[in-house]
Design a protein around this motif. Structure first.
Motif, PDB file in Angstrom:
ATOM      1  N   PRO B 305       0.817  -1.233   0.000  1.00 59.69           N
ATOM      2  CA  PRO B 305       0.000   0.000   0.000  1.00 59.69           C
ATOM      3  C   PRO B 305       0.843   1.273   0.000  1.00 59.69           C
ATOM      4  O   PRO B 305       0.554   2.215  -0.732  1.00 59.69           O
ATOM      5  CB  PRO B 305      -0.830  -0.122   1.283  1.00 59.69           C
ATOM      6  CG  PRO B 305      -0.292  -1.286   2.035  1.00 59.69           C
ATOM      7  CD  PRO B 305       0.420  -2.156   1.064  1.00 59.69           C
ATOM      8  N   TYR B 355      -8.824  -1.346   1.495  1.00 64.73           N
ATOM      9  CA  TYR B 355      -8.086  -0.676   2.560  1.00 64.73           C
ATOM     10  C   TYR B 355      -8.973   0.290   3.336  1.00 64.73           C
ATOM     11  O   TYR B 355      -9.825   0.974   2.759  1.00 64.73           O
ATOM     12  CB  TYR B 355      -6.899   0.094   1.999  1.00 64.73           C
ATOM     13  CG  TYR B 355      -5.778  -0.803   1.508  1.00 64.73           C
ATOM     14  CD1 TYR B 355      -5.226  -1.769   2.350  1.00 64.73           C
ATOM     15  CD2 TYR B 355      -5.276  -0.684   0.219  1.00 64.73           C
ATOM     16  CE1 TYR B 355      -4.203  -2.585   1.905  1.00 64.73           C
ATOM     17  CE2 TYR B 355      -4.243  -1.499  -0.231  1.00 64.73           C
ATOM     18  CZ  TYR B 355      -3.721  -2.457   0.614  1.00 64.73           C
ATOM     19  OH  TYR B 355      -2.714  -3.274   0.175  1.00 64.73           O
ATOM     20  N   ASP B 357      -7.864   3.214   5.623  1.00 62.31           N
ATOM     21  CA  ASP B 357      -6.563   3.839   5.841  1.00 62.31           C
ATOM     22  C   ASP B 357      -6.646   4.984   6.863  1.00 62.31           C
ATOM     23  O   ASP B 357      -7.453   5.899   6.701  1.00 62.31           O
ATOM     24  CB  ASP B 357      -6.037   4.379   4.508  1.00 62.31           C
ATOM     25  CG  ASP B 357      -4.534   4.578   4.553  1.00 62.31           C
ATOM     26  OD1 ASP B 357      -4.008   4.746   5.675  1.00 62.31           O
ATOM     27  OD2 ASP B 357      -3.901   4.558   3.482  1.00 62.31           O
ATOM     28  N   PRO B 393      -2.325   0.167   6.337  1.00 63.44           N
ATOM     29  CA  PRO B 393      -3.778   0.338   6.324  1.00 63.44           C
ATOM     30  C   PRO B 393      -4.505  -0.959   6.669  1.00 63.44           C
ATOM     31  O   PRO B 393      -4.055  -2.044   6.303  1.00 63.44           O
ATOM     32  CB  PRO B 393      -4.089   0.774   4.894  1.00 63.44           C
ATOM     33  CG  PRO B 393      -2.827   0.733   4.132  1.00 63.44           C
ATOM     34  CD  PRO B 393      -1.697   0.542   5.066  1.00 63.44           C
ATOM     35  N   ARG B 395      -7.283  -3.870   6.437  1.00 63.10           N
ATOM     36  CA  ARG B 395      -8.025  -4.466   5.324  1.00 63.10           C
ATOM     37  C   ARG B 395      -9.396  -4.878   5.855  1.00 63.10           C
ATOM     38  O   ARG B 395      -9.485  -5.496   6.916  1.00 63.10           O
ATOM     39  CB  ARG B 395      -7.282  -5.678   4.776  1.00 63.10           C
ATOM     40  CG  ARG B 395      -6.053  -5.319   3.948  1.00 63.10           C
ATOM     41  CD  ARG B 395      -5.292  -6.538   3.495  1.00 63.10           C
ATOM     42  NE  ARG B 395      -4.696  -7.246   4.627  1.00 63.10           N
ATOM     43  CZ  ARG B 395      -5.157  -8.387   5.116  1.00 63.10           C
ATOM     44  NH1 ARG B 395      -6.242  -8.943   4.580  1.00 63.10           N
ATOM     45  NH2 ARG B 395      -4.566  -8.970   6.143  1.00 63.10           N
TER      46      ARG B 395
END
Ligand SMILES: Cc1cc2nc3c(=O)[nH]c(=O)nc-3n(C[C@H](O)[C@H](O)[C@H](O)COP(=O)(O)OP(=O)(O)OC[C@H]3O[C@@H](n4cnc5c(N)ncnc54)[C@H](O)[C@@H]3O)c2cc1C
Ligand code: HEM
Ligand code: HEM
Ligand code: SF4
Ligand code: F3S
Ligand code: FES
Lengths: 259, 637, 225
Positions: B305, B355, B357, B393, B395
């Motif tokens: 990411p 994600y 984030d 991040p 999931r």
């Protein structure tokens, strides 16, 4: 990875149990401990053998159903973790893992790793509540609770009733469980009227169920998935002595010490 | 079969009060003579059993866990709604009512929902009196948070463990009644059938899960509070034991099943890591307040990411719903996530994830603030995934979470079988096609504490106590049916385990009757399910015996019921040729891919009548009239 | 009164007895140590102190009366303490008929785990100790009244000193867990004390054991003769 499981098998309450060895291959480090038992049970079924009985439900560390002694530690090696939340990445590849049920006279084995924890329910029935008839409650904000008290009560209220404290205690004492309930309700203003009759009821039932005495080893706190502090045990003792003293004088000061 | 909603006449605001004062009463002296069976010890069951015993009824309560305290309600995290308007932000009974009806996409019964909102405040009073340690402000007053994308702060909570604390409150009230001898508790007992005599619910057949004994229990009324059936998908956020058995068997005995296809998919769960996955863990929705949801713009992008530049990230919720962004409602957030993953842009193992984030939030607020707000959730996430959300991040992926469908009930919460009441998630009553966050706990407790204790009188006043006893032929017959079924399950002696069948069924339902559905897929599903059910009864291996604790046997019975129920779910989804709430039919969407509701044809409750396993069930419609709120198109763009 | 009866029937009540008597015994051990340290001031002081023990209380009490009072208190305490200890221990054994293959200690200490044996050892030690220095049976060159001489005579024989030193270590351990455990049992440790109570108990126990041990060591080293 693969692991070598030694699981306590016991066909019934009366039966004599024994450890049976099972090797489980291709275990993923991301598996939870209970998922490994699932995998093993699948293999047992394939071999037409009886699967291992173990209690579980939420698999989120909150219902308190799961529980087994893993390598001598209730709920396994990780602190503040239930068996269902324990992941295999915490074990070495090829590790030998010994799995036993909770062992206490008050928690008789039902089958394999399943034990009967109804003693806890009977303890709560002996006074682990606040009497509030449905519909008779006052407006919620009409009584203020200092944040500190509310938070401390919540610390105690987190108990999930799993029984790991009893399992971990060298004396098989239920003091942490009882202390958590007595403190949760005893710290709140709503809990005051029945504070002392409650503590007497719970302690009497705890003894009647055949739990051991607390000699302050602190193992319960270490095993508790909610890390409930043994400070609450001191609080329980304090309330218990106070209740006895109050009872002597309750005819003078009607403070609800009488059940 | 005829559906009589029994909604009282008169203006919405006074319906309940008037009805309550007109309900028949049972003489205090007689209450003890009436035996009421409550199946379930969750928020709904425990609160009902305790309240009924308080009133003086003679109550028996059943649950399959080893203790009533472990009911699945324990897992609820976020909180419980109530129209207290403590924050002075303009909340009111009407607003809560309106939000719930709108949230349910106008597929619920106005009168019920209004009553729910009306009662909500009293629930908080009751729970506080019981010692539920709700979060407080420094001044000692109760604290609130805003939840599930509504504009007011009306959610009460106890750390991340609201359900647990509410359930302990109800459980302790129940324990008190057990201690008094007013309630007889049957833990580790599973209800396997309902006994109906002359159209009246007269008792149940239950199996003692420890001894294997099948026992008949007679009563003057039966209350089902057995929860939801999300586990039909195998993988869900529900506890492993959650099942459809109790309500399905009642359905087979004549209780109509309403809106079975209305099942909610929760957008923020931890993605599965592999075949071994046994259940999915919910991450509180509150994370969406500060986390930003994105996937790589390019399909099959395998970079880490942090290696993916801003320009190549697609914050698709913010792009599609500028006004609500990451706070878009559950059904939309879930559907969009599946969409991008199906396009091959998903992340993590198997590409099943997007994600969530917190990089920008940490940048904006600082790590300590984020830790303060979400610390315990981040820990939980890290414990399960071994990834640190502060640096990598999160999931997330949608997972089945709640079922709005359930047994059809009238305003008194009585099913189409006289004397059979259904409360909590097990009924269909209040959430329409989609449930708002923090409203299920509210409904369960409203039903159990404040509705069924009154409305039960309506039925009991009509029957004389002890009308039926277990010597009646119907009990013998039903008991035999149950025993026979267990014998059959054990006799199959095939090659496949129960779980492999459950997994396969779950897959089919998730693909064809999950987040988005279409006619062709549903027909395929019906086919698959039938074959699978055949195969199950020919090739399952249960093992063990019926005379002691046999968890495989317990699961086998539940999966067998899921197989029968799955068909009805598909029929319902097939029949509802519109998209509403969580029910998204791909054929019925706008150009922007939004749900297209069809109020002319489908402003009704679909209540199904059982006509035999494998037969097409018969559909009955309860039309929904909207007087107080006008059905509008939900738009979150 | 019924309530009190209930208290003493309960395991918590028995722990209360253990804590209270334990603390009484603890006070004695402290006082006794302070007294014994007077050996470093030489025969006169020490014998005078021993003599003084018997004289205290005059003129209100006759010679030795107060001492006997103390002795009776101690005796009652020791037996109450032991009675409670046995009750509690049996309770624990009953509570777990089938043991574990292994139970990993995490939080508990060596001291906590050895309380029971420690108690037994202390008990045996005290008997020996009385025969040695009070009645002189176990002390070949026992001179009634010359307490100083008796002590030196005993400790000059290294096996005797060894017995004492071992016993003192056991006493130290017992007091270490005993003290903070008593805090818990009596419900005295409100959160603030949580931080220092273990340390405090350890320090006190160390001082006591050290103070006692210094005597046989000094005798063996010939510092006092
Ligand atoms: C992870 C998670 C988080 C949630 N968070 C929230 C939230 O924040 N706010 C909110 O409002 N809602 C939340 N929900 C939804 C809410 O928790 C449930 O809808 C609600 O608790 C259901 O309560 P219930 O009493 O109807 O059923 P349950 O609590 O599921 O209880 C069912 C009971 O029935 C018994 N039972 C079932 N079948 C049988 C049988 N055949 N025989 C005997 N007994 C049987 C079980 O033993 C159990 O006691 C959440 C749900 C999940 C899964
Ligand atoms: C020098 C004399 C002694 C002192 C100062 C002493 C002190 C104490 C104290 C303070 C406790 C703590 C009680 C509690 O846990 O609340 C205790 C516990 C105990 N004592 Fe003693 N004691 C002495 C002698 C003995 C003797 C002679 C025995 C028995 C043979 C004994 C056996 C025990 C036991 C078994 C415990 C329980 C420890 C535990 O809590 O697990 N003690 N003692
Ligand atoms: C170096 C260590 C010790 C020394 C030098 C010592 C010395 C003595 C002496 C000289 C006496 C006889 C006093 C007299 O008769 O006037 C005595 C008595 C006694 N000691 Fe010690 N003692 C020691 C340690 C202990 C310990 C650790 C205990 C308890 C755990 C103990 C318990 C007693 C008791 C119970 C008596 C009898 C007191 C009485 O006569 O009433 N002693 N000790
Ligand atoms: S105190 Fe902790 S260990 Fe004991 S039952 Fe409660 S949660 Fe489990
Ligand atoms: S481990 Fe046991 S001894 Fe007490 S402190 Fe905990 S209950
Ligand atoms: S299964 Fe619920 S706590 Fe482990």
């Amino acid at each position: 990875m693969k692991v070598e499981l030694h699981v306590w098998r016991q066909t019934g309450p009366a039966a004599r149990g024994e450890f049976v060895r099972y090797d489980v291959a291709d275990v993923s480090p991301d598996m939870s401990f209970l998922e490994v038992l699932d995998v093993l049970n699948e293999q047992l079924v394939a071999r037409r053998e009886e699967p291992i009985a173990f209690d579980h439900d939420c698999r989120e560390g909150i219902c308190g159903a799961c529980g087994m002694v893993i390598n001598g530690r209730p709920h396994g090696p990780e602190r503040a973790t239930t068996a269902c939340q324990l992941h295999m990445r915490h074990f070495a590849d090829g590790a030998a893992i010994w799995i036993e049920p909770w062992r206490a006279r008050a928690f008789p084995v039902v089958k394999d790793l399943v034990v009967d924890r109804s003693a806890f329910d009977r303890i709560i029935q002996a006074g682990g509540f606040i009497t509030a008839r449905t519909g008779s409650a006052p407006e919620a904000n009409s009584l203020l609770v200092p944040k500190r008290d509310a938070d401390l009560a919540m610390d105690a209220a987190q108990c999930i009733g799993c029984g790991a404290c009893v399992a971990a205690c060298p004396n098989a004492s239920a003091m942490l469980f009882v202390a958590a309930k007595v403190s949760h309700l005893g710290l709140l203003p709503q809990g005051q009227p029945e504070r002392y009759s409650r503590v007497e009821g719970l302690v009497a039932q705890m003894d009647a169920e055949g739990f051991g005495a607390c000699t302050n080893h602190g193992e319960c706190m270490a095993a508790c998935p909610k890390e409930i502090s043994i400070d609450f045990i001191a609080r329980l003792n304090r309330d218990y002595f106070t209740s006895t003293f109050r009872r002597q004088t309750s005819d003078l000061s009607g403070d609800g010490a009488e059940p | 079969m005829e559906l009589r909603p029994q909604v009282p006449t008169g203006p919405l605001e006074t319906k309940w009060t008037r009805h309550r004062s007109e309900i028949r009463l049972v003489a205090p002296a007689n209450k003890r003579k009436y035996h009421v069976i409550v199946v379930g010890s969750g928020l709904a069951g425990a609160s009902a059993a305790a309240s009924l015993a308080d009133l003086g009824y003679n109550v028996s309560c059943f649950c399959f866990q080893d203790s009533p305290r472990r009911a699945h309600s324990i897992a609820a995290q976020g909180g419980i709604n109530a129209a207290k308007n403590y924050q002075n932000d303009g909340d009111s009974v009407f607003r809560l009512f309106y939000d719930t009806v709108k949230g349910g996409d106008f597929r619920s019964r106005e009168a019920n929902v209004y009553r729910l909102a009306e009662i909500s405040a009293g629930i908080i009073d009751q729970c506080v009196a019981q010692g539920v340690p709700f979060a407080r402000e420094y001044g000692g007053l109760l604290a609130n948070r805003s939840f599930g994308g509504v504009q007011v702060s009306r959610t009460f909570y106890a750390r991340g463990q609201t359900g647990q604390q509410l359930l302990l409150g109800a459980y302790q009230a129940l324990a008190r009644q057990i201690g008094r001898g007013a309630v007889k508790m049957y833990a580790r007992h599973e209800m396997l059938d309902l006994v109906v005599i002359e159209g009246r619910a007269r008792g149940i057949i239950a199996r003692d899960l420890v001894t294997g004994k099948i026992n008949a229990h007679a009563a003057d009324a039966v209350v089902l509070a057995t929860g939801g059936y999300s586990n039909i998908y195998y993988l869900s956020t529900n506890a492993k034991g959650c099942n459809v058995t109790a309500i399905w068997r009642a359905h087979k005995r004549g209780a109509a099943f309403a809106n079975p296809c209305f099942s909610q998919i929760h957008p923020t769960c931890i993605p599965p890591t592999g075949e071994h996955q046994s259940k999915l863990t919910l991450m509180s929705e509150s994370l969406r307040n500060d986390g930003r949801i994105w996937v790589p713009s390019r399909p099959g992008d395998k970079r880490r990411p942090d290696e993916i530049p801003e320009a190549e990230r697609d914050y698709y919720l913010e792009r599609l719903y500028p006004s609500f962004g990451n706070l878009a409602p559950r059904d939309i957030a879930s559907r969009r996530a599946k969409e991008v993953c199906d396009k091959g842009r998903g992340v993590g193992p198997g590409g099943n994830g997007v994600y969530l984030d917190f990089r920008d939030a940490i940048g904006r607020l600082g790590r300590h603030v984020v830790a303060e707000r979400y610390g315990n959730l981040f820990e939980m996430y890290e414990r399960i995934t071994a990834e640190n959300p502060y640096t990598v991040p999160m999931r997330i992926y949608p997972a089945p979470h709640y079922t709005m469908g359930g047994l059809w009930v009238d305003y008194n919460l009585m099913s189409t079988v006289a004397g059979l009441y259904v409360i909590g998630e097990a009924n269909f009553s209040d959430h329409g096609a989609n449930r708002l966050g923090a409203s299920a706990l509210m409904q369960g407790l409203a039903d159990g504490y404040f509705i069924v204790p009154y409305t039960l009188g309506e039925h009991l006043a009509l029957v004389k106590p002890g009308g039926a006893d277990t010597s009646h032929a119907a009990f013998r017959q039903t008991e035999q049916d149950v025993t026979e079924r267990i014998r059959k399950l054990l006799a199959v002696g095939g090659r496949r385990s129960v779980d492999t069948f459950h997994r396969e069924l779950g897959r089919v339902m998730w693909d064809k009757c999950g987040m988005s559905r279409n006619a062709q897929g549903l027909r395929e599903a019906l086919e698959r399910v039938r074959c699978l059910r055949e195969e199950f009864w020919n090739d399952v291996y249960v093992g063990g015996g019926s005379e002691d604790l046999n968890q495989a046997l317990e699961r086998a019975g539940r999966v067998a019921d899921f197989f029968e129920f799955a068909e009805e779910m598909c029929y319902d989804a097939l029949q509802r040729e519109e998209s509403c709430g969580c029910h998204f039919r791909e054929e019925y969407q706008t150009a922007e891919g939004e749900a297209k509701r069809d109020d002319d044809r489908f402003a009704h409750v679909a209540a199904w009548e059982f006509t035999g396993v494998g037969n097409t069930p018969v559909l009955h419609r309860e039309p929904l009239a909207f007087e107080a709120v006008h059905p509008s198109v939900r738009s979150y763009r | 009164p019924p309530a009190a009866a209930g208290l003493f029937r309960s395991l918590i009540g028995k722990k209360l007895v253990m804590a209270v008597t334990g603390l009484i015994l603890f006070l004695f051990v402290v006082g006794h140590m302070l007294g014994n340290l007077k050996v470093f001031q030489g025969p006169e002081h020490f014998n005078a102190y021993a003599e003084g023990l018997r004289a205290v209380g005059a003129p209100f009490f006759g010679r030795g009366q107060l001492l006997w009072g103390v002795r009776i208190t101690l005796l009652v305490s020791v037996f109450a303490h032991i009675w409670a200890a046995i009750e509690v221990t049996r309770g624990s054994w009953r509570a777990r008929p089938v043991g574990y293959r292994r139970l990993e200690p995490v939080e508990t200490t060596y001291a906590a785990r050895t309380m029971r044996w420690g108690g037994v050892i202390i008990f045996l030690y005290v008997i020996y100790h009385l025969l040695d220095l009070t009645f002189g049976r176990a002390n070949p060159s026992f001179v009634p009244g010359d307490v100083y001489h008796n002590v030196i005579a005993s400790f000059s024989r290294w096996p005797v000193s060894a017995i004492y030193i071992v016993a003192m270590v056991v006493v130290g351990l017992h007091i270490y867990h005993g003290l903070w455990s008593a805090f818990q049992t009596l419900g005295l440790n409100r959160p603030p004390t949580f931080r220092w109570r273990r340390g405090a108990a350890a320090a006190i126990a160390a001082v006591i054991a050290g103070g006692y041990i210094s005597i046989p060591v000094a005798v063996l080293a010939g510092l006092i003769r």
